[in-house]
Design a protein around this motif. Structure first.
Motif, short mmCIF file in Angstrom:
data_model
loop_
_atom_site.label_atom_id
_atom_site.label_comp_id
_atom_site.label_asym_id
_atom_site.label_seq_id
_atom_site.Cartn_x
_atom_site.Cartn_y
_atom_site.Cartn_z
N ASN A 1 0.83 -1.21 0.00
CA ASN A 1 0.00 0.00 0.00
C ASN A 1 0.86 1.25 0.00
OD1 ASN A 1 -1.51 2.23 1.75
ND2 ASN A 1 -3.07 0.96 0.75
N GLN A 2 1.90 1.28 0.80
CA GLN A 2 2.77 2.44 0.91
C GLN A 2 3.49 2.73 -0.40
OE1 GLN A 2 5.20 1.28 4.20
NE2 GLN A 2 3.65 1.74 5.74
N ALA B 1 4.15 5.51 -5.73
CA ALA B 1 4.23 5.39 -7.18
C ALA B 1 3.13 6.20 -7.85
CB ALA B 1 4.13 3.92 -7.58
N ARG B 2 1.94 6.14 -7.30
CA ARG B 2 0.78 6.80 -7.90
C ARG B 2 0.99 8.31 -8.01
NH1 ARG B 2 -4.31 8.55 -5.98
NH2 ARG B 2 -6.05 8.07 -7.40
N GLU B 3 1.69 8.89 -7.04
CA GLU B 3 1.92 10.33 -7.04
C GLU B 3 2.77 10.77 -8.24
OE1 GLU B 3 3.66 11.35 -3.34
OE2 GLU B 3 1.84 10.94 -2.15
N TRP C 1 -0.52 3.89 -13.63
CA TRP C 1 -1.26 4.64 -12.61
C TRP C 1 -2.48 3.85 -12.14
CZ3 TRP C 1 -6.19 6.70 -12.16
CH2 TRP C 1 -6.38 7.64 -11.15
N PHE C 2 -3.21 3.25 -13.08
CA PHE C 2 -4.37 2.45 -12.71
C PHE C 2 -3.96 1.24 -11.86
CE2 PHE C 2 -6.80 4.47 -16.29
CZ PHE C 2 -7.86 4.93 -15.51
N ALA D 1 -5.79 0.24 -3.39
CA ALA D 1 -7.15 0.00 -2.92
C ALA D 1 -7.30 -1.36 -2.26
CB ALA D 1 -8.12 0.13 -4.10
N ILE D 2 -6.72 -2.38 -2.86
CA ILE D 2 -6.93 -3.74 -2.34
C ILE D 2 -5.97 -4.10 -1.21
CG2 ILE D 2 -7.94 -4.58 -4.48
CD1 ILE D 2 -5.32 -5.79 -5.24
#
Length: 454
Positions: free
Chosen positions: A410-411, A416-418, A427-428, A435-436
């Motif tokens: 999650n971290q 990465a998403r940022e 990104w998806f 999320a999971i």
């Protein structure tokens, strides 16, 4: 060859009293896995199960044992592979364990063991290599997983469950066109275990109680089965001997290997075992002599090329290891571990010219085996060297997710998403992992507690 070395404590049991204990851990090896799937897949299909849903795991342990846990997961100790006289004996054991799966015999007792099925079974002896590379998470997850095996001794079957698994196993063997005589032979070889104390029995017969009545029933049923005359061919037996020699070479001290496979034995299995033993003794010249003799006999054997590459790589010759590893991939292109071997050798040269090809091999391997945590870790190295920090973080998130480390996944997915382009495929994927892998309330409380301690 891809064995996970020296991760867990050594077991105290030995198949042969003269042999040393082997380290107990989960191991990966393409050649051994292919052989086991050749045995198991027809039986699994005959049982009405999906082959893709049943996982086979190999435990580096010289004790005689096999078990099912965590649903549709079959674990086979290397000891049971080495001790089998024929392929049909192994097929019989696999059929019996498949009977436990279809009978759901551990459905109510497996909750505590579900962590044992976490997909953290990394290739190439990579628990150790990951730690050396600074990736403590992968190595730590492996060591934590290996500790589960000490608890597996409590998983025992009742005599009724054993009889049920026997009958189901016989049906599956018959449906697959395989004789049940192998299972009978296996039980008869060790029927003396019936009169031994519980503490002195092999683990398999502590959890699978044996009786003369069971053996008699199996013998009568096997003798009247339509497939009773479908015996193993000399070629099938010879291939099992080859695999047994390979296991022995990797997991037993060289002095015992040389005793069992002396220089006077020029058979292929003996040369295979000695090649590994010489390599373990850091006698690379003798190891290469043996492997070259094997390659001269079977130049298109991908596993001989794999071993050649491993010898060179682990002896500090990463550049030289590329050619044999590349040849192994050419000969067995659908084997993910072989592609990971090649990619690791390329990365280790620190030559930027290899990075794109290494990444391509890793992506193919991960398409086939998306839960290979070490493959994701290697891909993160390539992204980092290319200055693609967000993609490197996403690869680490994939590695952590594959290893069951939800908070870490999650971290890294959030980081990465940022940095990834919004709406892009990476990104998806980062969004999905984030999320999971959201931490539970209990995990958040523990995290806050740890932060207060620090």
């Amino acid at each position: 060859m891809s064995f996970l070395k020296a991760i867990a404590a050594a077991t105290s049991l030995a198949v042969a009293s003269s042999a040393p204990s082997w380290g107990q851990s989960l191991i990966r090896d393409t050649e051994i896995e292919h052989m086991l799937h050749d045995y198991a897949d027809p039986i699994i299909e005959a049982a009405g199960l999906q082959v893709a849903d049943v996982d086979l795991y190999i435990v580096a342990d010289n004790s005689l044992n096999a078990f099912v846990t965590g649903g549709q997961n079959i674990f086979l100790h290397t000891g049971i592979i080495v001790e089998a006289d024929t392929p049909n004996q192994l097929r019989g054991v696999i059929a019996h364990e498949t009977g436990h799966i279809t009978g759901a015999h551990l459905a109510r007792s497996g909750d505590a063991m579900r962590n044992a099925q976490a997909p953290m079974f990394i290739s190439l002896g990579l628990g150790v290599l990951a730690a050396l590379a600074g990736e403590g998470g992968a190595a730590g997850a492996l060591m934590a997983s290996s500790q589960q095996f000490g608890a597996l001794s409590f998983l025992t079957y009742s005599r009724a469950q054993e009889a049920s698994a026997d009958q189901a196993g016989l049906q599956f063997l018959e449906a697959a066109g395989e004789p049940a005589t192998g299972l009978v032979e296996f039980f008869e070889r060790f029927r003396y275990q019936e009169v031994m104390s519980q503490a002195r029995r092999f683990p398999y017969f502590r959890s699978h109680p044996l009786s003369s009545e069971r053996i008699s029933y199996l013998r009568d049923r096997a003798a009247n089965a339509p497939s009773v005359n479908n015996v193993d061919t000399p070629e099938e037996i010879a291939y099992l001997r080859r695999i047994q020699a390979k296991i022995y070479g990797f997991l037993v001290d060289p002095e015992y290997v040389f005793f069992r496979y002396p220089e006077s034995d020029t058979s292929l299995p003996a040369r295979y075992a000695r090649a590994v033993a010489y390599y373990h003794e850091a006698r690379l010249d003798r190891a290469l002599e043996e492997i070259n003799s094997l390659l001269a006999e079977e130049p298109d054997n991908p596993y001989f090329h794999e071993l050649h590459g491993q010898m060179l790589f682990e002896s500090g010759h990463a550049e030289d290891a590329i050619a044999p590893h590349r040849r192994s991939v050419e000969l067995e292109p659908t084997a993910p571990l072989l592609r990971i071997n090649l990619a690791i050798a390329m990365i280790a040269t620190e030559n930027p010219a290899y990075l794109d090809e290494a990444a391509q091999h890793l992506r193919v391997a991960l398409d086939i085996e998306p839960d290979n945590g070490f493959g994701w870790y290697q891909l993160s190295i390539i992204h980092e060297r290319n200055g693609e920090t967000s993609l490197a973080q996403l690869a680490i998130a994939e590695q952590a997710f594959a290893s069951g480390q939800r908070m870490r996944a999650n971290q890294f997915a959030a980081r990465a998403r940022e940095g990834l382009e919004q709406g892009s495929t990476p990104w998806f994927r980062a969004t999905e992992i984030q999320a999971i892998s959201q931490p539970t309330e209990a995990e958040l409380r523990e995290m806050r507690r740890q932060q207060r301690r620090n």
